[in-house]
Write an enzyme that holds these catalytic residues in place. Structure first.
Site, PDB file in Angstrom:
ATOM      1  N   ARG A  31       0.718  -1.191  -0.099  1.00  0.00           N
ATOM      2  CA  ARG A  31       0.097   0.017   0.131  1.00  0.00           C
ATOM      3  C   ARG A  31       0.754   1.056  -0.108  1.00  0.00           C
ATOM      4  O   ARG A  31       1.970   1.322   0.463  1.00  0.00           O
ATOM      5  CB  ARG A  31      -0.825   0.025   1.189  1.00  0.00           C
ATOM      6  CG  ARG A  31      -1.848   1.220   1.334  1.00  0.00           C
ATOM      7  CD  ARG A  31      -2.594   1.007   2.661  1.00  0.00           C
ATOM      8  NE  ARG A  31      -3.503   2.596   2.480  1.00  0.00           N
ATOM      9  CZ  ARG A  31      -3.950   2.896   3.506  1.00  0.00           C
ATOM     10  NH1 ARG A  31      -3.763   2.508   4.823  1.00  0.00           N
ATOM     11  NH2 ARG A  31      -4.808   3.817   3.425  1.00  0.00           N
ATOM     12  N   HIS A  32       0.457   2.240  -0.540  1.00  0.00           N
ATOM     13  CA  HIS A  32       0.997   3.694  -0.668  1.00  0.00           C
ATOM     14  C   HIS A  32       1.253   4.257   0.613  1.00  0.00           C
ATOM     15  O   HIS A  32       0.577   3.764   1.556  1.00  0.00           O
ATOM     16  CB  HIS A  32       0.348   4.518  -1.565  1.00  0.00           C
ATOM     17  CG  HIS A  32      -1.313   4.555  -1.041  1.00  0.00           C
ATOM     18  ND1 HIS A  32      -1.524   5.617  -0.208  1.00  0.00           N
ATOM     19  CD2 HIS A  32      -2.209   4.066  -1.437  1.00  0.00           C
ATOM     20  CE1 HIS A  32      -2.664   5.527   0.014  1.00  0.00           C
ATOM     21  NE2 HIS A  32      -3.173   4.688  -0.526  1.00  0.00           N
ATOM     22  N   ARG A  77      -0.892   9.067  -5.422  1.00  0.00           N
ATOM     23  CA  ARG A  77      -0.536   8.560  -4.004  1.00  0.00           C
ATOM     24  C   ARG A  77       0.220   7.300  -4.174  1.00  0.00           C
ATOM     25  O   ARG A  77       1.613   7.123  -3.483  1.00  0.00           O
ATOM     26  CB  ARG A  77      -1.606   8.398  -2.927  1.00  0.00           C
ATOM     27  CG  ARG A  77      -2.448   7.362  -3.599  1.00  0.00           C
ATOM     28  CD  ARG A  77      -4.016   7.565  -2.697  1.00  0.00           C
ATOM     29  NE  ARG A  77      -4.748   6.687  -2.638  1.00  0.00           N
ATOM     30  CZ  ARG A  77      -5.901   6.940  -3.646  1.00  0.00           C
ATOM     31  NH1 ARG A  77      -6.006   8.068  -4.428  1.00  0.00           N
ATOM     32  NH2 ARG A  77      -6.689   6.326  -3.921  1.00  0.00           N
ATOM     33  N   GLU A  84      -7.142   1.655  -6.871  1.00  0.00           N
ATOM     34  CA  GLU A  84      -8.105   1.444  -5.855  1.00  0.00           C
ATOM     35  C   GLU A  84      -9.446   1.058  -6.449  1.00  0.00           C
ATOM     36  O   GLU A  84      -9.753   1.425  -7.532  1.00  0.00           O
ATOM     37  CB  GLU A  84      -7.907   2.491  -4.932  1.00  0.00           C
ATOM     38  CG  GLU A  84      -8.910   2.509  -3.627  1.00  0.00           C
ATOM     39  CD  GLU A  84      -8.420   1.343  -2.791  1.00  0.00           C
ATOM     40  OE1 GLU A  84      -9.070   0.052  -3.158  1.00  0.00           O
ATOM     41  OE2 GLU A  84      -7.987   1.652  -1.857  1.00  0.00           O
ATOM     42  N   HIS A  90      -3.077  -0.244  -3.416  1.00  0.00           N
ATOM     43  CA  HIS A  90      -3.892   0.242  -2.489  1.00  0.00           C
ATOM     44  C   HIS A  90      -4.608  -0.493  -1.579  1.00  0.00           C
ATOM     45  O   HIS A  90      -4.984  -1.883  -2.042  1.00  0.00           O
ATOM     46  CB  HIS A  90      -5.017   1.145  -3.290  1.00  0.00           C
ATOM     47  CG  HIS A  90      -4.647   2.027  -4.290  1.00  0.00           C
ATOM     48  ND1 HIS A  90      -4.432   3.241  -3.968  1.00  0.00           N
ATOM     49  CD2 HIS A  90      -4.090   1.828  -5.647  1.00  0.00           C
ATOM     50  CE1 HIS A  90      -3.727   4.061  -5.165  1.00  0.00           C
ATOM     51  NE2 HIS A  90      -3.751   2.966  -5.943  1.00  0.00           N
TER      52      HIS A  90
END
Length: 198
Positions: free
Chosen positions: A2-3, A50, A75, A142
């Site tokens: 995940r970012h 992101r 996402e 995401h």
């Protein structure tokens, strides 16, 4: 993985496909997590800022690039919930968040359904598997789609991914196997933990 934390993460807003830059903390998280990445052959990111910003920070820190993008790693599209907080969603659609979490509601109003998301993400992973055949790839994506991928592969009620939390995924001959989670940052401090085995 995940970012890093985005501005909307910090303010509790649902992002989906909306753009939100990394916060100062998110940039620091990405930089610190780079130390725990180890050796990878390529870095691929969702095309949302992101995730791409996180990947670019890591790429520069570990000297692997260029960063490739793959829109299939995006996402979930959260439709009309985009940009809203949980309280705002509850005020406009009373009970829908609970119905969605329980599976009674298939998707947020105007949003993407689970089967479409899984198909999209797995298509992206297979494409990465073909392009980087035999390599170890860091894919920055995401939390929502990562949890959905886990559920699709038999993990019941997986917990939320923290920023820079990861998931080992093996793509071999088009088959996708979901493995263990890895944690690049200490979730209690949002700072780097001991390097995982990726």
């Amino acid at each position: 993985m995940r970012h890093g934390q985005s501005e909307w993460n910090a303010s509790g807003r649902w992002q989906g496909w909306a753009e939100s830059d990394l916060s100062d903390l998110g940039r620091q998280q990405a930089f610190e997590a780079a130390a725990a990445i180890g050796s990878v052959d390529a870095i691929v990111a969702s095309d949302l800022q992101r995730a791409l910003q996180t990947a670019l920070i890591i790429s520069e820190a570990i000297g692997v690039g260029p960063v490739l993008t793959n829109a299939d790693l995006r996402e979930r599209d959260v439709g009309e919930w985009t940009g809203l907080t949980r309280d705002e969603i509850e005020a406009r659609w009373p009970g829908d968040l609970d119905r969605w979490r329980s599976g009674e509601l298939l998707c947020p109003p105007g949003g993407e359904q689970n089967d479409h998301i899984v198909e999209r993400v797995e298509r992206g992973l297979r494409a990465i598997g073909v392009e980087c055949d035999g390599g170890e790839v860091l894919a920055v994506s995401h939390g929502g789609v990562m949890r959905l991928l886990e559920r699709h592969h038999g993990v019941e009620q997986p917990p939320v991914f923290t920023n820079l939390g990861g998931l080992v995924v093996d793509v071999h001959d088009g088959r996708i196997t979901v493995g263990e989670r890895v944690q690049l940052l200490d979730p209690s401090t949002d700072h780097v933990t001991a390097p995982p085995n990726l």
